[in-house]
Design an enzyme around this catalytic site. Structure first.
Site, PDB file in Angstrom:
ATOM      1  N   SER A 169      -9.220  -1.424   7.967  1.00  0.00           N
ATOM      2  CA  SER A 169      -8.810  -1.127   6.590  1.00  0.00           C
ATOM      3  C   SER A 169      -8.028  -2.210   5.878  1.00  0.00           C
ATOM      4  O   SER A 169      -7.745  -2.091   4.688  1.00  0.00           O
ATOM      5  CB  SER A 169      -8.009   0.182   6.564  1.00  0.00           C
ATOM      6  N   LYS A 214       0.843  -1.184   0.000  1.00  0.00           N
ATOM      7  CA  LYS A 214       0.000   0.000   0.000  1.00  0.00           C
ATOM      8  C   LYS A 214       0.882   1.238   0.000  1.00  0.00           C
ATOM      9  O   LYS A 214       1.943   1.271   0.648  1.00  0.00           O
ATOM     10  CB  LYS A 214      -0.875  -0.054   1.251  1.00  0.00           C
ATOM     11  N   SER A 258      -9.178   1.299   3.897  1.00  0.00           N
ATOM     12  CA  SER A 258      -8.442   2.138   2.974  1.00  0.00           C
ATOM     13  C   SER A 258      -7.446   1.384   2.093  1.00  0.00           C
ATOM     14  O   SER A 258      -6.851   1.956   1.179  1.00  0.00           O
ATOM     15  CB  SER A 258      -7.683   3.210   3.762  1.00  0.00           C
TER      16      SER A 258
END
Length: 479
Positions: free
Chosen positions: A182, A88, A158
């Site tokens: 997330s 990420k 996220s």
């Protein structure tokens, strides 16, 4: 989109991490061919998904070529040699900017790898690139990324880019972060496995902060076995991270097959199961009955303060995030998305008393959960009460009420962040429209091996993790 059942021969895109590594080590599989297969898959479908922000093509192929030569010379390698991964875009990668999904971030390249990237590289995993994140990890939509099972739906967030990339077989493993769910939210909505380990189990050094006391790092993979392979490399004390725990790390892979016979698995009728979409409720009931048939004892449970968790996370995350981003938000608020700048402003409105009260309420939840785990080994629940909302949605329905999408999707995941306890999500089938559903397994602190064993036992009873979305083109689905 439907499951693709046409592949018959060995295919690295649908192989386990262990199989890829084993074949690479034996010389039966060229690590360059593995990397090229995943790069070709990215080229094929990621224009529609938009799950990657950086694809590190040249460097990934160079590393794979070096590994091929090393194997031919008979040199020993790490436990993930030949296995691609992604991170990420909150994780520092030497030579690449960490943009964190925001125009407010610097374009200056990081000067060193985050501890997570360093450990994975030391294990000879091959970095393919960086995946999308909701801006500063403060949201669950992750624009512009699409859900690979339905391009008109969100992937969750996220860590939406990591979830979508793993589900679409663009990479076998990707790192996410989890402040209120997330990792688990995109894993569940995209039909993959995701682990939020115990707070402090995986280093966060070199990862952009949202909330110091709620943030966790962790992997998303296709299967529980792959998650165990990753966690074995990632877990362990990091002296450079003040929040890192010096706790012994077991052999997660060796403990995967203990089964559930003799285990007491808790199910809470209050909070976790009293506001589910019908298809989610049915899938959860099927999962519980399957584990019971496999030898587990199902125990009704409850614990104090669980209903406080959304408000606790809301206050703590917003205050700590406002502190982290105060300078840049004051100087250039126009560079932030409207949802994030509004959330940061809310953080400034909370008083010091409200923050302390939230931390005190947190101790109530923690005490209640510890007492609950005195009577059961693990807690089962759906990961999310519904399936993926429409792309672009800011509101969603939960128990016949319309609420903010963030609070709707993280309602069942936030207790594990409040307590810092480990939580695993595994695929638990699909709803009537073909959207994935997740099963969440929570355990006491540092009992990740138990969560993985329960998840692996369930995964051995279902083929949900083997399903691969067939991506056609944006706006259309294939039945």
């Amino acid at each position: 989109m439907t499951a693709d059942s046409t592949r018959r021969e060995f295919d690295p895109l649908t192989a386990s991490i262990a199989d890829i590594h084993r074949r690479v080590e034996s010389g039966a599989l060229d690590p360059v061919a593995v990397v090229d297969a995943y790069l070709a898959r990215i080229d094929e479908v990621d224009d529609d998904l938009e799950s990657f922000v950086v694809v590190n093509t040249a460097q990934a192929r160079t590393v794979a070529e070096r590994q091929r030569d090393s194997i031919r010379r008979g040199e020993p390698g790490g436990p993930l040699r030949g296995v691609p991964f992604a991170v990420k875009d909150l994780y520092d990668v030497d030579g690449l900017p960490t943009r964190s999904g925001s125009l407010a971030s610097s374009d200056a390249p990081a000067q060193r790898d985050s501890e997570t990237v360093a450990r994975l590289r030391a294990a000879d995993a091959i970095l393919l690139g960086k995946t999308t994140t909701h801006e500063y990890a403060y949201g669950v939509n992750t624009p512009p990324t699409r859900n690979p099972w339905a391009l008109d739906r969100v992937p969750g967030g996220s860590s939406g880019g990591s979830g979508a990339a793993v589900a679409a077989r663009l990479v076998p493993a990707a790192m996410g972060t989890d402040t209120g769910g997330s990792i688990r939210i995109p894993a569940a909505l995209c039909g993959v496995t995701g682990m939020k380990a115990t707070y402090g189990r995986i280093s966060k050094r070199g990862v952009t902060v949202l909330s110091w006391t709620l943030d966790h790092a962790g992997p998303l993979t296709t299967t529980v076995a792959d998650c165990a392979s990753m966690l074995g490399v990632l877990a362990g004390h990091d002296p450079g991270d003040p929040y890192s725990a010096a706790v012994e790390v077991p052999d997660y892979t060796a403990l995967l097959d203990r089964g559930v016979k003799g285990l007491r698995l808790g199910v809470s009728e209050r909070y976790f199961t009293d506001r589910l979409d019908p298809d989610v409720a049915a899938a959860f009931e099927n999962a519980v009955r399957a584990l019971e048939a496999a030898g587990a004892t199902i125990v009704p449970v409850s614990f104090d303060g669980v209903e406080l968790c959304p408000d606790i996370v809301g206050v703590i995350a917003s205050v700590e995030a406002a502190s982290v981003h105060q300078a840049r938000a004051n100087e250039r608020p126009d560079l932030f998305g409207s949802d994030v700048i509004d959330a940061l402003r809310v953080g400034h409105l909370h008083s010091g008393v409200a923050y302390v009260d939230a931390q005190r309420a947190r101790s109530v939840v923690l005490g209640g959960m510890h007492r609950m785990f005195g009577s059961v080994d693990a807690l089962l629940s759906p990961t999310i009460a519904t399936t993926a909302p429409s792309f672009g949605a800011s509101r969603m329905a939960l128990a016949e009420r319309e609420i903010d999408i963030l609070n709707g999707l993280n309602a069942l995941t936030v207790p594990a962040n409040v307590t810092g306890m480990p939580a695993l999500t595994v695929p638990a089938g699909f709803d009537s429209t073909g959207l994935p559903i997740g099963l969440q397994i929570m355990t006491p602190p540092f009992q990740e091996a138990l969560a993985l064993a329960v998840g692996n036992a369930y995964q051995s009873l279902t083929d949900s993790a083997a399903a691969v979305p067939v991506i056609t083109s944006r706006g259309r689905t294939e039945q």
